[in-house]
Design an enzyme around this catalytic site. Sequence first.
Site, short mmCIF file in Angstrom:
data_model
loop_
_atom_site.label_atom_id
_atom_site.label_comp_id
_atom_site.label_asym_id
_atom_site.label_seq_id
_atom_site.Cartn_x
_atom_site.Cartn_y
_atom_site.Cartn_z
N ASN A 7 83.16 33.50 11.58
CA ASN A 7 84.60 33.74 11.57
C ASN A 7 85.36 32.83 12.58
OD1 ASN A 7 86.76 35.28 11.53
ND2 ASN A 7 85.75 37.02 12.43
N GLY A 33 83.36 38.83 21.37
CA GLY A 33 84.15 37.92 22.46
C GLY A 33 83.86 38.26 23.90
N HIS A 54 86.86 44.14 9.82
CA HIS A 54 86.50 43.75 11.09
C HIS A 54 87.27 44.49 12.19
CE1 HIS A 54 86.49 41.03 14.51
NE2 HIS A 54 85.58 40.27 14.01
N LYS A 56 88.30 33.05 12.71
CA LYS A 56 89.50 33.84 13.43
C LYS A 56 90.78 32.84 13.36
CE LYS A 56 86.41 36.57 16.28
NZ LYS A 56 86.30 37.49 17.34
N GLU A 116 78.57 45.23 14.26
CA GLU A 116 79.50 44.33 15.22
C GLU A 116 80.08 45.49 16.21
OE1 GLU A 116 81.00 40.37 14.00
OE2 GLU A 116 82.32 41.77 13.67
N SER A 156 79.06 38.43 20.23
CA SER A 156 78.69 37.51 21.23
C SER A 156 77.38 36.86 20.71
CB SER A 156 78.36 38.04 22.64
OG SER A 156 79.80 38.30 22.85
N GLU A 214 88.99 43.76 14.73
CA GLU A 214 90.20 43.43 14.99
C GLU A 214 91.23 43.86 14.11
OE1 GLU A 214 89.27 39.37 15.77
OE2 GLU A 214 87.91 39.69 17.39
C1 PEP Z 1 83.19 38.11 15.21
O1 PEP Z 1 84.64 38.42 15.75
O2 PEP Z 1 83.16 38.69 14.44
C2 PEP Z 1 82.52 37.92 16.38
C3 PEP Z 1 81.28 38.30 16.35
O3 PEP Z 1 83.00 37.35 17.51
P1 PEP Z 1 82.05 36.66 18.57
O4 PEP Z 1 80.93 35.96 18.04
O5 PEP Z 1 83.10 35.87 19.38
O6 PEP Z 1 81.67 37.70 19.40
#
Ligand code: PEP
Length: 256
Positions: free
Chosen positions: A13, A177, A101, A15, A171, A214, A103
Amino acid sequence: MTTPGIRPLVAGNWKMNGQRADGAALARAVVERARGAAAHACELLVCPPATLIAPVADALAGSAVALGGQDCHAAEKGAHTGDIAAPMLKDLGCRYVIVGHSERRTNHGEADAAVRAKAMAARAAGLVAIVCVGETLAERDAGRTIEVVGRQLAGSVPDGATASDCVVAYEPVWAIGTGRTPTSEEIAEVHARLRALLAERFPGGRFRLLYGGSVNAKNAATILPIANVDGALVGGASLVAEDFWTIAQAATRAAT
Ligand code: PEP
């Protein structure tokens, strides 16, 4: 560890990152690493921002790396300024779209019903929806993780979903992040619960369950072998081709 008979999926992703030149270069770098038989044990997917879908589609052409969107609107078309319809993503060569997601849930107020409608729109357009669920830190600290992800799953995955049109990504919001991840036992507990809930509601469905939050080149070898983890949804680390590839290799190893 990938569930027997399920091909793992490692999804990037991107983003809201990248301009035309570096987006295409990143896609080409992923394609370059994915060449060869071993790569096919694990399905690779990149989800660039909407502005980069067309150039990334060109860069991926003829490769086994799949293309996806980061969101879609629930409607097929119409007066929705700034939004993108699932058939538009399909038209550009997308096979997948991320919906729900955290976000989007947080920044755009998307609740489960909206996520479900998007997943249904994705299916109607011939796309696979990657439906995201995950608890906040406050919810985890309150011991509500299983309840929260169960409720999100029930509300966000549409009736009639199948493993061919729906993937579920766990998630934890607090892991996205941040460089923090749940313990292996915590991931295993949530994935086992999601697997059981899906089996109850969709008997016989062999849904892929991704972990996201992460995941990086260092911890992938620990996370991917966890029971019922059928791949990863990767944010930050998917912006570095070598790291993304290391994660894909960990998924391949966990599946074989
Ligand atoms: C995400 O935004 O789906 C995600 C898992 O981000 P990150 O790997 O940066 O934590």
